[in-house]
Scaffold this active site. Structure first.
Site, PDB file in Angstrom:
ATOM      1  N   LYS A  92       0.797  -1.189   0.154  1.00 13.59           N
ATOM      2  CA  LYS A  92      -0.160   0.023   0.041  1.00 13.59           C
ATOM      3  C   LYS A  92       0.884   1.320   0.048  1.00 13.59           C
ATOM      4  CE  LYS A  92      -4.046  -2.056   2.212  1.00 13.59           C
ATOM      5  NZ  LYS A  92      -3.484  -3.547   2.779  1.00 13.59           N
TER       6      LYS A  92
HETATM    7  C1  LIG Z   1      -4.228  -4.610   1.880  1.00 15.19           C
HETATM    8  C2  LIG Z   1      -3.677  -6.102   1.873  1.00 15.19           C
HETATM    9  C3  LIG Z   1      -4.263  -7.355   1.301  1.00 15.19           C
HETATM   10  C4  LIG Z   1      -5.431  -6.886   0.287  1.00 15.19           C
HETATM   11  O1  LIG Z   1      -5.393  -6.161  -0.742  1.00 15.19           O
HETATM   12  P1  LIG Z   1      -6.777  -5.552  -1.385  1.00 15.19           P
HETATM   13  O2  LIG Z   1      -6.128  -4.583  -2.382  1.00 15.19           O
HETATM   14  O3  LIG Z   1      -7.620  -4.938  -0.469  1.00 15.19           O
HETATM   15  O4  LIG Z   1      -7.481  -6.712  -2.246  1.00 15.19           O
HETATM   16  C5  LIG Z   1      -3.542  -8.169   1.196  1.00 15.19           C
HETATM   17  N1  LIG Z   1      -2.280  -8.442   1.910  1.00 15.19           N
HETATM   18  C6  LIG Z   1      -1.972  -7.500   2.693  1.00 15.19           C
HETATM   19  C7  LIG Z   1      -0.690  -7.613   3.209  1.00 15.19           C
HETATM   20  C8  LIG Z   1      -2.572  -6.129   2.667  1.00 15.19           C
HETATM   21  O5  LIG Z   1      -1.966  -5.305   3.664  1.00 15.19           O
END
Ligand SMILES: *Cc1c(COP(=O)(O)O)cnc(C)c1O
Length: 435
Positions: free
Chosen positions: A107
């Site tokens: 993210k």
């Molecule tokens: C946010 C997250 C996900 C899921 O990603 P999405 O874009 O919400 O599908 C998977 N793994 C980790 C470690 C995350 O932080």
């Protein structure tokens, strides 16, 4: 480029409005009106390009109408100051490690890109330079990615609201030790209370007159689209290895933002044959693929908690992208769902057979790929988190003592600073009005 709402009842927005508002007036998600195909020459040479140059080309395609080339290049290069390598786990199975960013979270890319894009718009606007205030409620991971993405970005102040005592110490120190333009607010309540405070703030007229408020929610186009960079880079690196001819991409998914960005890449011509969405026990999308019915449920708590989502917000985007056709969606994407016991077994099995340490989210991806890969295909699954971020669980399941990377350790050495807050909106409002 104009952006329309997936609910179809809001006016078209320009990029600036889509980024500042996040959600359209009719509560729909913004979608770009066009998705441009990238030229064949780009794919012919991609294996010799850097991550940054690949991303710049992709960014021009999405944002080139709205941000000048120099500005965009600056933005992309500043966002991608780290690597995202492909690692071979076993024959025909590779992992795309998305956890080498500042807070070891995939993210990070979306958060940083959004911060810099918002700054670009602030600098460009004629309005008197009033600080923009970003409010974000977090149960852990989002807060750290957003706080670090926005850290030191001029003209923006971030308030991270988190539930007292309900965030792991590693996560807490990633947004409480930063200082500068980041304020951590420790709410005496649960995550839902934090989210309610943020929502009330956006709706409060007096507060909105007093200060400029915006959100850094994951449905924001500036947060989800840049994740497409990862998939072009993955293709380039696997092509360099001569393994790109029959490619399957597997993405551990919760809100489906990450896989949605990959699907946008596919629409731009990225040669990936098919996709697998790996779920934990939250199987809403999996069930949709089997039945054609989308039925949200309350989320279940699992080992892979960043994927504990009972109503994936980006489903609306995927549904829209393929003209609401279940047939199209289910022929391009297949699904998988795993219990906590299966996640544990998979982590142990993979570690024993290959030596690779999976985190619980990546474990869903690895297993879905291993079970779903057909003869002649090459698969890549995303490792979405560094296993040390889930140290207690990983150590316990694998019986090891995984070292904490220096970057995480550095956060833990900082001094925690936060503002204590009740869950009453009147207290939060009084606090903001004093700013
Ligand atoms: C946010 C997250 C996900 C899921 O990603 P999405 O874009 O919400 O599908 C998977 N793994 C980790 C470690 C995350 O932080």
């Amino acid at each position: 480029m104009k952006y329309y709402s997936t609910n179809g009842k809001a006016p078209l927005a320009d990029l600036q409005k889509a980024v500042v508002k996040g959600l359209a007036e009719d509560r729909g998600l913004y979608m770009p009106e066009q998705i441009h195909k990238l030229p064949q020459a780009f794919f012919d040479n991609i294996q010799d390009m850097s991550f940054q140059d690949i991303a710049y080309n992709v960014a021009v395609s999405f944002f080139g109408d709205d941000v000048d080339p120099d500005g965009l290049q600056d933005l992309v290069y500043d966002t991608l100051s780290f690597d995202c390598p492909i690692v071979k786990v076993e024959d025909n199975i590779y992992t795309l490690e998305l956890f080498h960013g500042p807070t070891l979270a995939f993210k990070d890319v979306g958060a940083r890109f959004m911060a810099r894009l918002l700054q670009f718009f602030i600098n460009r606007s004629n309005e008197t330079h009033k600080t923009v205030n970003v409010l974000v409620a977090t149960s852990g991971d989002t807060g750290s990615a957003v706080a670090n993405g926005f850290l030191g970005v001029e003209g923006i102040h971030v308030y991270v609201l988190y539930p007292k005592g309900k965030v792991s110490p590693i996560q807490e120190c990633q947004f409480t030790t930063l200082g500068k333009n980041i304020t951590a607010i420790e709410v005496d309540g649960v995550f839902d209370d934090c989210q309610a405070l943020v929502k009330s703030a956006f709706m409060d007229e007096e507060l909105n007159k007093h200060m400029k408020l915006t959100s850094a929610n994951s449905i924001n186009v500036a947060r989800f689209l840049p994740q497409a960079f990862y998939y072009f880079n993955a293709y380039a690196r696997i092509k360099k290895l001569g393994m790109a001819d029959n490619l399957v991409m597997c993405v551990p998914s919760g809100n489906f933002g990450n896989i949605c960005a990959a699907l946008f890449g596919h629409e731009m011509g990225l040669p990936i044959n098919r996709f697998i969405a790996a779920n934990n026990a939250n199987d809403i999308f999996y069930n949709y693929l089997q039945t054609g019915k989308y039925e949200p449920k309350p989320s279940k708590q699992t080992l892979a908690n960043a994927m504990d989502v009972g109503d994936p917000s980006n489903f609306a985007r995927i549904y829209d992208l393929y003209g609401k056709s279940h047939e199209k969606i289910s022929s391009l994407i297949s699904g998988a769902t795993y219990s906590d016991d299966q996640i544990r077994d998979t982590m142990r099995q993979c570690y024993k057979d290959t030596g690779y340490i999976l985190d619980p989210h990546g474990a869903c991806g690895y297993r879905a790929l291993k079970e779903g890969l057909r003869p002649g295909e090459v698969g890549i699954f995303c490792e979405t988190a560094h296993p040390a971020k889930f140290k207690e669980k990983v150590d316990d399941i694998l019986g090891i003592d995984i070292p904490i990377p220096e970057r995480l350790q550095a956060f833990m050495n900082g001094k925690k600073q936060s503002v204590p807050m009740s869950k009453d909106f009147s207290d939060f409002k009084k606090y903001l009005l004093s700013k």
